[in-house]
Design a protein around this motif. Structure first.
Motif, PDB file in Angstrom:
ATOM      1  N   CYS A 238      93.498  20.330  80.153  1.00 16.99           N
ATOM      2  CA  CYS A 238      94.443  19.853  79.144  1.00 16.99           C
ATOM      3  C   CYS A 238      95.859  20.220  79.568  1.00 16.99           C
ATOM      4  O   CYS A 238      96.111  21.329  80.031  1.00 16.99           O
ATOM      5  CB  CYS A 238      94.137  20.472  77.782  1.00 16.99           C
TER       6      CYS A 238
ATOM      7  N   CYS B 122      98.423  20.488  77.626  1.00 14.46           N
ATOM      8  CA  CYS B 122      99.278  20.951  76.534  1.00 14.46           C
ATOM      9  C   CYS B 122      99.941  22.282  76.886  1.00 14.46           C
ATOM     10  O   CYS B 122      99.460  23.036  77.728  1.00 14.46           O
ATOM     11  CB  CYS B 122      98.467  21.102  75.243  1.00 14.46           C
TER      12      CYS B 122
ATOM     13  N   CYS C 172      96.353  22.039  69.512  1.00 17.71           N
ATOM     14  CA  CYS C 172      96.253  20.881  70.394  1.00 17.71           C
ATOM     15  C   CYS C 172      95.035  20.065  69.985  1.00 17.71           C
ATOM     16  O   CYS C 172      93.939  20.598  69.847  1.00 17.71           O
ATOM     17  CB  CYS C 172      96.142  21.317  71.847  1.00 17.71           C
TER      18      CYS C 172
ATOM     19  N   PHE D 146      93.492  17.897  71.704  1.00 17.37           N
ATOM     20  CA  PHE D 146      92.576  17.664  72.816  1.00 17.37           C
ATOM     21  C   PHE D 146      91.688  18.869  73.120  1.00 17.37           C
ATOM     22  O   PHE D 146      90.519  18.723  73.400  1.00 17.37           O
ATOM     23  CB  PHE D 146      93.358  17.289  74.077  1.00 17.37           C
TER      24      PHE D 146
HETATM   25 ZN   LIG Z   1      95.417  21.135  74.874  1.00 17.46          ZN
END
Ligand SMILES: [Zn+2]
Length: 296
Positions: free
Chosen positions: A232, A234, A265, A267
């Motif tokens: 990810c 983020c 986040c 995700f």
């Molecule tokens: Zn993330």
């Protein structure tokens, strides 16, 4: 499954056809374990992730490729992203008011959006009508419309494994072609053979076995496996951009009420929080002014 969590390109000798195989197992597990979607949603998201990996390998850019499905059925959004170096993430958004029925998860009149964000250069976006829950057919429609390269896709996802096969007819290169002895019927024959693939073969045979099963009478050349994994992108810095867009007043209002601004986040579920000093750092002028006002 020796070839899980990788993408493999292959070509056929004496033809203008290339192919790719993808299989996601741990990658898919890592993505799905962070969410709790119903199984039919997992299956569609898995297919979309496999498709993103396949498409990314057909686009020769360094950057991010995003496939987004917007439906009006029980699933409003499916999103799969991949970087050129094989980092995948994905998400689904479900309308809890609607009941999931097999074959009508995305509803009617949905659309599929393909976005390519190169590290350098301009963003490209293509939109194609969704053909029911059939992502492979919808993506083939996209290639027909935009790339004008004949492309076929087979996607499958079941019980934590997602897999895909892509065949693409390459542009014929005028002069080179004359020097080469080219098999003109290859596209028809190779796609016909591919369409005999069963879901269980796509999901459970390794690449070598699968290519042998489909193409034992062809000369297939395979290339190095390209690893894929969940990752990810983020970060607190990226979320700070969203805070800035929200504006100082709104941020300060939440802070006054809750002492911290919390954000997770979507995700990967990573928790982030912003306190007063974070917000002061993001909005130095406004926060200084606010403190002066409080003193008066
Ligand atoms: Zn993330």
């Amino acid at each position: 499954m020796a070839t899980a969590d990788s993408l493999q390109r292959f070509t056929f000798d004496k033809s203008h056809v290339r192919g790719e195989l993808v299989c996601l197992k741990k990658t898919l597990g890592d993505i799905l374990e962070r969410q709790s979607y119903p199984e039919p949603v997992n299956a569609l998201l898995g297919q979309l992730l496999a498709a993103a990996a396949l498409l990314s390998a057909t686009v020769k850019i360094s950057g991010l490729l995003t496939l987004q499905v917007q439906g009006n059925g029980p699933v409003q959004l499916l999103q799969a992203e991949t970087t050129h170096d094989g980092k995948l993430r994905g998400i689904a958004r479900i309308d809890s008011e609607k009941t999931l029925t097999q074959g009508n998860i995305l509803g009617e009149d949905g659309r599929l959006i393909i976005t390519i964000d190169p590290d350098e250069g301009r963003r490209y976006q293509g939109i194609v009508a969704l053909e029911g829950d059939n992502l492979a057919t919808s993506l083939e429609g996209y290639f027909r419309q935009s790339e004008q390269l004949a492309t076929r896709l087979w996607l499958s996802c079941e019980q934590g494994v997602a897999a895909g096969l892509l065949l693409q007819e390459l542009p014929k290169l005028g002069e080179l072609q004359e020097e080469m002895e080219v098999d003109e019927d290859a596209w028809t024959r190779l796609t016909h053979l591919a369409s005999t693939v069963r879901d269980d073969e796509l999901l459970h045979l390794d690449n070598e076995q699968l290519l042998h099963r489909l193409y034992h009478e062809e000369v297939v050349r395979t290339y190095d496996l390209e690893p894929l994994k969940f990752s990810c992108s983020c970060s607190k810095e990226r979320l700070a951009v969203a805070m800035e867009q929200m504006g100082y007043e709104e941020c300060q209002e939440i802070l006054d009420e809750q002492k911290k601004i919390r954000a997770d986040c979507q995700f990967c579920g990573q928790h982030y929080s912003f306190d007063q000093s974070d917000i002061n750092g993001l909005f130095p002028l406004q926060s200084a002014k606010n403190q002066v006002n409080k003193l008066h």
